[in-house]
Write an enzyme that holds these catalytic residues in place. Structure first.
Site, PDB file in Angstrom:
ATOM      1  N   CYS A  40       0.807  -1.077   0.117  1.00  0.00           N
ATOM      2  CA  CYS A  40       0.176  -0.240   0.039  1.00  0.00           C
ATOM      3  C   CYS A  40       0.890   1.198  -0.050  1.00  0.00           C
ATOM      4  O   CYS A  40       1.511   1.587  -0.807  1.00  0.00           O
ATOM      5  CB  CYS A  40      -0.987   0.065   1.010  1.00  0.00           C
ATOM      6  SG  CYS A  40      -2.416   1.208   0.968  1.00  0.00           S
ATOM      7  N   HIS A 100      -3.367  -5.637   0.879  1.00  0.00           N
ATOM      8  CA  HIS A 100      -3.351  -5.954   2.665  1.00  0.00           C
ATOM      9  C   HIS A 100      -4.053  -7.269   2.732  1.00  0.00           C
ATOM     10  O   HIS A 100      -4.608  -7.874   2.064  1.00  0.00           O
ATOM     11  CB  HIS A 100      -4.388  -4.831   3.393  1.00  0.00           C
ATOM     12  CG  HIS A 100      -3.787  -3.563   3.617  1.00  0.00           C
ATOM     13  ND1 HIS A 100      -2.553  -2.958   4.082  1.00  0.00           N
ATOM     14  CD2 HIS A 100      -4.180  -2.346   2.902  1.00  0.00           C
ATOM     15  CE1 HIS A 100      -2.463  -1.853   3.904  1.00  0.00           C
ATOM     16  NE2 HIS A 100      -3.529  -1.414   3.345  1.00  0.00           N
TER      17      HIS A 100
END
Length: 503
Positions: free
Chosen positions: A337, A438
């Site tokens: 991310c 994630h």
């Protein structure tokens, strides 16, 4: 249901005293009794968040509690989520969607509105469940904040919820924690507090009996039990305080290979790496101060709530030089991310989403640049990494488009909708990879694939990994809690009709 669910509140004498753990335990215990139980925290402050099946965002702690209760997570369980972007400001996620960026001062002007929204969410949960386990935030006795409280005693009063107060004996001063909390609240609020749980006890509990007697005599309220410190299982942590004092990694000091995670100032979703921390024959270390990275099997740049600020920190702290040297010497680097965004050439913020509009130079280790822009992406994502299937979740502002020939993964579905997309990027030699995904290491096959790629094929990933390991830990937590707490006494706090169902 013909009537609203009962509510039971778990509040604390301070932050990180064990409220989340006790709430998680009670969710599993009452689910095992056959009740339909739901967790609830009106306001959470954390950069650890996740995505619901509807594609909405909520605090990771309440997702854990929903898993413990064996129900799908829903943003009604955490209607207000504050994601700090600075010491004095946060992004406010309301009912699962990014709402505003607000300073502390601005936020407090909106508390009445948010209290109403939180009550509405609670009422929806109460219409669909038998029991709601409400978690508080911080200390429930912060006298300067009480007038605008939307998560602690004001909410308990609104829900007519008996309160269990959790205190942490390990940090010391447990008697002052308990008595001091009662002294700081009004007599009406004292009546809401039904009893206490003493958490994180070390040693022989029998030696604390006189302490229990003193608390009960002094307060006139019962101690429902003393929870010993546990190490034989692991529950995801809510607060970054658990990684703030991670031991320093010393090259050559560990007999097993070690994976390092940089402890960024605005680190988010560090629970991504919990599955790695449980691997036999492998260590996980959070790295805070710049140091030599030689000897690490891989370095991970985690998610960040403030990518540009943390990029600057990497440069100013000296971490960038260390990373570049590690890469030049053949080290493996993974970015997730915000960490993925940092690995590119530029992070551009034309609209000032993270503060001042402008561009920040990246590490230049991947041939991508990122443009930060709304709306926020929040998806449950099905992907394939070199043919191996996995499921993760995406929470990010902005877009990063890799060259197709260097993309990392194929994306098959987002929020249940089929698509034909790509995610992530890899360097030409494969030593540097980045992804928005994630929960990457929840799938044992994906974890094993990455370990093989960084030269750790000797580390074996068991099938009891990720979600399966978490579910086993919830059962162990429930057994541990039921052994040491007076669950019958806690049941007596509930309405009579619910008590009868539990006997």
């Amino acid at each position: 249901m013909s009537q609203k669910a009962a509510c039971l509140a778990v509040f604390g004498t301070g932050s990180d005293v064990g409220k989340s753990i006790v709430t998680t335990a009670l969710c599993r215990i009452f689910a095992n009794y056959g009740l339909k139980v739901a967790p609830y925290k009106a306001q959470n402050m954390s950069n650890n968040s996740g995505v619901t099946p509807e594609g909405l965002e909520m605090g990771r702690a309440q997702i854990v509690q929903a898993e413990a209760a064996r129900i799908p997570p829903h943003c009604d369980m955490n209607p207000v989520l504050l994601k700090p972007v600075s010491d004095v400001g946060s992004q406010v996620v309301l009912n699962g969607a990014a709402w505003i960026d607000a300073s502390s001062q601005d936020y407090y002007t909106k508390k009445d509105f948010l209290f109403g929204e939180s009550i509405a969410a609670l009422e929806r949960l109460r219409s669909e469940n038998d029991l709601i386990i409400m978690e508080g935030a911080g200390s429930c006795a912060e006298v300067n904040l009480m007038a605008n409280d939307i998560v602690n005693l004001r909410m308990a009063a609104k829900a007519e919820a008996p309160v269990i107060l959790v205190a942490d004996i390990d940090r010391g001063g447990v008697f002052a924690q308990v008595v001091g909390t009662l002294a700081c609240v009004s007599p009406e609020q004292q009546q809401l507090i039904s009893g206490f749980v003493i958490n994180r006890f070390r040693g022989d509990i029998a030696l604390f009996k006189n302490g229990i007697d003193w608390i009960e005599e002094r307060t006139g309220k019962p101690v429902f039990g003393v929870l010993p410190w546990f190490k034989h299982f692991r529950i995801e942590a809510e607060d970054a305080v658990v990684i703030e004092n991670s031991p320093r990694f010393t090259p050559g000091s560990a007999s097993d290979p070690t994976i390092g995670v940089l402890r960024l100032p605005h680190i988010s979703n560090f629970t991504d790496f919990d599955p790695l921390s449980e691997l036999p024959g492998c260590n996980l270390a959070y790295l805070q101060q710049p140091q030599d990275l030689n000897g690490l099997a891989a370095v991970i740049l985690p998610g960040s709530k403030s990518t540009c600020s943390d990029l600057q920190w990497l440069v100013e702290s000296g971490w960038k030089d260390r990373l570049m040297r590690y890469r030049a010497e053949g080290g493996h680097i993974l970015g997730i991310c915000g960490g993925y965004q940092m690995l590119g050439t530029w992070v551009r913020d034309p609209d000032g989403i993270e503060g001042t509009a402008g561009s920040t130079k990246g590490l230049g280790l991947l041939p991508v640049e990122t443009v930060l822009k709304a709306p926020k992406t929040t998806t449950l994502t099905d992907f394939r990494w070199q043919g191996i299937c996995g499921r993760g979740y995406e929470i990010h502002m902005g877009r990063t488009d890799p060259p197709k020939e260097q993309s990392l993964m194929t994306v098959d579905r987002r929020n249940g909708i089929d698509c034909n997309d790509f995610d992530g990027c890899r360097s030409e030699d494969g030593y540097v990879v980045g992804t928005y995904m994630h929960g990457l290491f929840d799938a044992p096959e994906i974890t094993q694939h990455w370990l093989n790629a960084i030269g750790l094929s000797q580390v074996h990933v068991d099938t009891q990994h990720g979600p399966a390991a978490r579910d086993q830990a919830y059962e162990q937590l429930a057994e541990h809690t039921a052994k040491h707490l007076d669950i019958e006494g806690i049941i007596r706090l509930l309405p009579q009709e619910l008590q009868e169902r539990l006997r």
